[in-house]
Design an enzyme around this catalytic site. Structure first.
Site, PDB file in Angstrom:
ATOM      1  N   PRO B 212      57.849  40.228 -51.150  1.00  0.00           N
ATOM      2  CA  PRO B 212      56.755  40.177 -50.186  1.00  0.00           C
ATOM      3  C   PRO B 212      56.815  38.858 -49.402  1.00  0.00           C
ATOM      4  CG  PRO B 212      55.930  40.516 -52.429  1.00  0.00           C
ATOM      5  CD  PRO B 212      57.392  40.277 -52.527  1.00  0.00           C
ATOM      6  N   ILE B 213      56.539  38.947 -48.114  1.00  0.00           N
ATOM      7  CA  ILE B 213      56.651  37.777 -47.256  1.00  0.00           C
ATOM      8  C   ILE B 213      55.695  36.666 -47.709  1.00  0.00           C
ATOM      9  CG2 ILE B 213      55.035  38.086 -45.305  1.00  0.00           C
ATOM     10  CD1 ILE B 213      58.739  37.780 -44.743  1.00  0.00           C
ATOM     11  N   CYS B 214      54.539  37.037 -48.277  1.00  0.00           N
ATOM     12  CA  CYS B 214      53.580  35.998 -48.678  1.00  0.00           C
ATOM     13  C   CYS B 214      54.135  35.199 -49.869  1.00  0.00           C
ATOM     14  CB  CYS B 214      52.208  36.581 -48.976  1.00  0.00           C
ATOM     15  SG  CYS B 214      52.192  37.707 -50.349  1.00  0.00           S
ATOM     16  N   THR B 215      54.890  35.886 -50.737  1.00  0.00           N
ATOM     17  CA  THR B 215      55.525  35.180 -51.851  1.00  0.00           C
ATOM     18  C   THR B 215      56.546  34.178 -51.315  1.00  0.00           C
ATOM     19  OG1 THR B 215      55.275  37.054 -53.336  1.00  0.00           O
ATOM     20  CG2 THR B 215      56.972  35.456 -53.914  1.00  0.00           C
ATOM     21  N   ASN B 218      54.478  31.415 -49.372  1.00  0.00           N
ATOM     22  CA  ASN B 218      53.453  30.595 -50.034  1.00  0.00           C
ATOM     23  C   ASN B 218      53.662  30.322 -51.510  1.00  0.00           C
ATOM     24  OD1 ASN B 218      52.024  30.665 -47.562  1.00  0.00           O
ATOM     25  ND2 ASN B 218      51.253  32.690 -48.129  1.00  0.00           N
TER      26      ASN B 218
END
Lengths: 558, 431
Positions: B212-215, B218
């Site tokens: 996931p891009i958020c992983t 961030n």
């Protein structure tokens, strides 16, 4: 963070690449050449391959196909032992002969350079001698026994018998892979006393995370965490391991220190986890619920490992180190001041959490794994004071990391199974088509041994064996059937699968088909690689192949 | 008698007894041979003089396939490959040597085979399978694929299925497909329109690992997350439109260094050159032995089909070589709603509330569809088009609209995409 500003142009960016890579060398040529296989067996496997010396009896199409798949990944050395002269038929089915120009020349001499050119770093040698002659002298027997592995294709039955007895006689002698093929049918057998596999690569799951047997640092973290005080982001980032350890702890407090075991209890336990959620969409709690099986299924020692503890180590086994490690593992589990289970592997799967918690958890696991490894080493030293200093740290490390699925295979001598009528008959009932194919091939080798049947072309009288081929003219369906009947016993009724197998064998008794040869070449080389690297699990018994219906099967294992 | 006859055919390259081994099979039937098999000269003549076979891919499987076919007696072989030789190919692609690095695989492989196996003609094409039309594919009796790309397999599969003309039995070209990954592999026989096709089994493929891009942005935890950050977020930020070339060691070096710096910042261990390369190139481990097994099994099927000398695989052979030798042979079933060979629309049931954007997301996610950037239309209106830009702009407002406001219950949507070698028809129903 990169120091490069967002406004730089392509030239600057390219310069940045060059600058960045100036200090970082890409891997050397050897690493790049072997990249795709190093990802499977790593440097340790590669080193083992490079140290290996392999003897192959015959330079048939099948034999060279096996060698091709060993030279490419980079074994250290191979020797082809073959007294045959290249026949026109050999020149037609073998990719590692130079076509018609090889005809009449010693087959091994012709094959070796074409195999060697596949990989400069592999040594190869042709020995143009008859293995039967070689086995008659002490020197010859010592020569054969001096390799790391011996592979034989379609060797005469009596010679193979003699060879297998020689190699079986001493535990330190090399294992033997006996390969037989005829047309669309084939089989191979790996003769070994014992194989100990410290890296089986059979289980991708991370072993026990000690959720029901938490070690001090893990337990402390879980019990001291005040879930109510966490802000929503923090709450949504508590690692599932901590959630589960805490849930187990809370459950035990209200259930006499017992784990949930019945179906209603397990349901209630899951509800307890669900009740810990602050929001419905907390992914770490989804994970905790999905990973709850780690609580139901976490034996202190997996059954398969437990059964290895009672395995008596063979007295003259070359695997003394592995057995010492295995017995130490048993002592570790039994130690009153230990965790009562296998040592922690230290590995942690990825999970929904923030970087800080994950890195902290990883450190907690690694640190405790080091503590238990130190304990393991202490027990090893105590139990095996002479052996312990000779065992490398890397070896111990690999063993402990794989302690949940290490394997020990015990084998037997080639053809031993064929003497066990009862076992053959029973196998014929349980796995009829596989056993039938094996019996058919065993019958073929028995028949060819009695009378190979030779056909020689005229006009090639300058060499006795030039242009001669064993054409299997003595092989008939009736002859094969009689041999099979003799193997299993006269009173056993043969299933239809036997007719299918012997019919196929009688059709092409001496055919070394290019595709069957290539298939076997892959299979046998793969098993050889497993044997040499001691990674992955080799076949135990006869691996039988039928390329008409396209299946493989294993029979006659221990 | 057999060998003399072959010689008299006038093929100078065939020496007496050349096919001693193969002829044992071709001179007589076995217990499982179909009665239609005509043992003897006729079948040999067909195999050696008339049959024409296409090999797609001259890599790990392709090299093996070419050698096996040549030794089996196929003499008119064509091979297509768009790649050039890399040093990392040399551990298994045995027709190539260090001096060949940088040369086209198809050309080097063809020359090698022709040098080694006299009388065999191998015609290479250095390029894409999509460059060729139906007339080209129509000339072959059989097609064998040794590819590592799902997209190319879908294309050739759809092409061969669409070529089938029920009036013309010759238009049905058996497709034999092989694939490997480490110690695992599979081989299958596809009779276009008759048996299950490649598209029918798309859901059997492993889902590629995605983060996931958020992983990545961030909360990195694994070294892979740091590498993805370097390649997916940092590269385009720093280099704008400059295309990343994962075969360029300088580019990999930059990604490695960038990922390593990020890993240090977050105290994450394990970023290495090899892992960086593995993640950005999606490297699949590959060894000579598995390729040999799978290629041999593909060629064995080709030989059996071309000669009718034995029953052929029905229709899927799966091999796992990690724990002993485990294999499984089974008949994969044809899917009635297969968008390539099934003829029926794919039924989907969605909520009345779903937006067009949500539907697109679902299609991209679905394992049995596997589409990137789909465009959609009904028979009467455009729903959303990815290109050209004007049309994209015109249809973009529809993304936020409910599908149910554009398509009636039970109506059909046609999905197209540049990566999809056919039109996919959906029949939409609402819950």
């Amino acid at each position: 963070m990169s120091a490069v500003s967002e406004s730089q142009d392509i030239e600057q960016a390219t310069a940045a690449i060059e600058q960045a890579t100036a200090a970082i060398q890409q891997p050397d040529n050897k690493t790049r050449r072997y990249d795709r296989q190093l990802r499977l067996w790593a440097a340790s496997g590669q080193n083992a391959l490079e140290a290996s010396r392999i003897l192959v009896l015959s330079s048939s199409a099948t034999a060279t196909a096996v060698l091709k798949n060993l030279v490419l990944p980079g074994i250290g050395h191979f020797t082809i032992l073959d007294s045959a002269v290249t026949s026109p038929a050999d020149a037609g089915n073998n990719f590692f002969l130079a076509g018609p120009s090889s005809i009449g020349k010693p087959r091994a001499h012709e094959a070796v350079p074409l195999l060697r050119e596949l990989n400069d770093s592999v040594e190869g040698e042709a020995v143009v001698k008859d293995v039967r002659e070689l086995l008659k002298t002490d020197e010859g027997r010592a020569f054969v026994s001096g390799f790391s592995l011996v592979i034989a294709h379609n060797l005469r039955k009596d010679t193979l018998d003699e060879l297998s007895k020689l190699l079986w006689a001493d535990h330190s002698n090399p294992p033997l892979i006996a390969v037989r093929s005829a047309g669309f049918l084939a089989e191979f057998f790996i003769q070994y006393h014992e194989r100990c596999v410290a890296q089986p690569h059979t289980d991708d799951n991370v072993p026990s995370l000690r959720i029901i047997r938490p070690f001090p640092a893990l337990s402390k973290w879980a019990s001291e965490l005040d879930f109510d005080k966490l802000d929503p982001t923090e709450h949504g980032h508590v690692p599932f391991v901590i959630i589960l350890v805490r849930a187990v702890e809370d459950w035990k407090k209200t259930h006499d220190g017992k784990l949930p075991s019945t179906t209603p209890e397990r349901k209630a336990f899951k509800e307890q986890i669900a009740a810990m959620r602050k929001k419905i969409d907390e992914e770490n709690f989804d994970e905790a619920e999905a990973q709850v099986w780690r609580i139901w299924r976490d034996p202190p020692v997996p059954g398969a490992i437990q059964s290895l503890f009672s395995l008596a180590p063979p007295s003259d086994s070359p695997n003394a180190v592995f057995h010492a490690l295995l017995q130490t593992l048993n002592a570790f589990v039994a130690a009153p001041d230990g965790p009562g289970c296998l040592p922690l592997s230290g590995a942690l799967p990825d999970m929904r959490t923030d970087t800080e918690s994950y890195v902290r958890l990883q450190t907690v696991y690694k640190d405790w794994a080091a503590v238990e490894k130190a304990k393991f080493k202490e027990l090893l030293q105590k139990g095996f004071p002479d052996l312990a200093p000779t065992i490398s740290d890397e070896e111990i490390d690999t063993f402990v990391k794989n302690a949940h699925h290490v394997r020990v295979l015990r084998g037997r001598r080639w053809s031993e199974w064929d003497a066990d009528k009862e076992a053959l008959a029973s196998s014929l009932t349980i796995s009829p088509r596989e056993t039938a194919a094996h019996l058919g091939l065993a019958a073929l080798s028995a028949l060819l041994n009695k009378a190979p049947g030779k056909r020689c072309r005229t006009g090639t009288s300058d060499h006795a064996s030039r242009g001669c081929v064993a054409d299997g003219s003595t092989v008939t369906v009736d002859g094969l059937r009689a041999e099979v009947q003799q193997l299993v016993g006269q009173d056993i009724e043969l299933p239809e699968d036997v007719d299918t197998a012997i019919g196929e064998i009688a059709r092409a008794p001496t055919a070394d088909l290019p595709n069957t040869a290539a298939f076997l070449g892959g299979m046998v080389a793969q098993e050889a690689i497993k044997m040499i690297t001691k990674q992955y699990v080799p076949v135990n018994g006869y691996c039988v192949i039928d390329m008409v219906d396209m299946w493989t099967g294993t029979v006659g294992g221990q | 008698m057999a060998t003399a006859a072959v010689l008299s055919n006038g093929n100078a390259a065939d020496w007496a007894d050349r096919y001693y081994h193969v002829d044992q099979i071709l001179d007589r039937p076995g217990p499982r041979t179909d009665p239609s098999f005509l043992a003897g000269e006729e079948v040999k003549k067909f195999l050696r003089e008339k049959s024409k076979i296409l090999v797609i891919g001259a890599g790990g499987l392709g090299c093996e396939i070419l050698a096996n076919l040549a030794l089996s007696g196929f003499k008119d072989i064509h091979v297509i490959d768009m790649d050039t030789i890399d040093i990392s190919n040399l551990n298994r692609q045995f027709l190539f040597r260090p001096k060949d690095v940088g040369q086209p695989k198809a050309i080097v492989a063809a020359e090698f085979i022709m040098n080694r196996v006299p009388g065999v003609k191998v015609t290479p094409y250095f390029g894409k399978i999509q460059d060729k039309d139906d007339d080209y594919y129509m000339q072959f009796n059989l097609v064998i694929c040794g590819l590592d790309s799902v997209e190319a397999r879908r294309w050739i599969n759809a092409t061969l299925v669409n070529m089938v003309d029920p009036e013309e039995p010759e238009s049905l070209k058996p497709l034999i497909d092989g694939g490997t990954e480490g110690f695992k592999g599979q081989a299958r026989v596809i009779l276009p329109t008759v048996t299950s096709c490649y598209e029918c089994s798309l859901d059997m493929l492993n889902k590629p690992t995605t983060f996931p891009i958020c992983t990545i942005a961030n909360t990195p935890r694994l070294p892979e997350h740091c590498i993805e950050w370097a390649s997916v977020l940092e590269w385009p930020r720093v280099f704008k439109d400059k295309k990343m070339d994962t075969d360029d060691p300088e580019h990999i070096g930059w990604l490695y260094k960038t990922a390593l710096a990020r890993a240090k910042e977050f105290k994450i261990e394990g970023v290495t050159w090899s892992l960086t390369q593995g993640v950005v190139k999606n490297i699949i481990p590959a060894i000579a032995s598995t390729n040999a097994i799978i290629a041999a099994s593909c060629c064995n099927e080709a030989f059996k089909i071309a000669t009718s000398s034995a029953a052929y695989l029905n229709n899927y052979f799966m091999l796992i070589g990690t724990d002993g030798v485990y294999s499984f042979t089974f008949e994969h079933q044809k899917r009635d709603d297969c968008p390539v060979c099934g003829g029926q629309a794919l039924d989907i049931t969605i909520s009345k509330e779903w937006t067009v954007e949500r539907l697109i997301e679902m299609l991209v996610e679905r394992q049995d569809v596997q589409v990137k950037k789909p465009s959609m239309a009904t028979s009467t209106k455009q729903i959303y088009f990815q290109a050209p830009p004007q049309l994209e702009a015109l249809t973009r407002p529809n993304l936020e609209k409910k599908v149910s406001s554009l398509v009636d219950d039970g109506d059909y949507i046609t999905v197209t995409a540049s990566t999809l070698p056919f039109d996919l028809t959906l029949r939409v129903q609402y819950t």
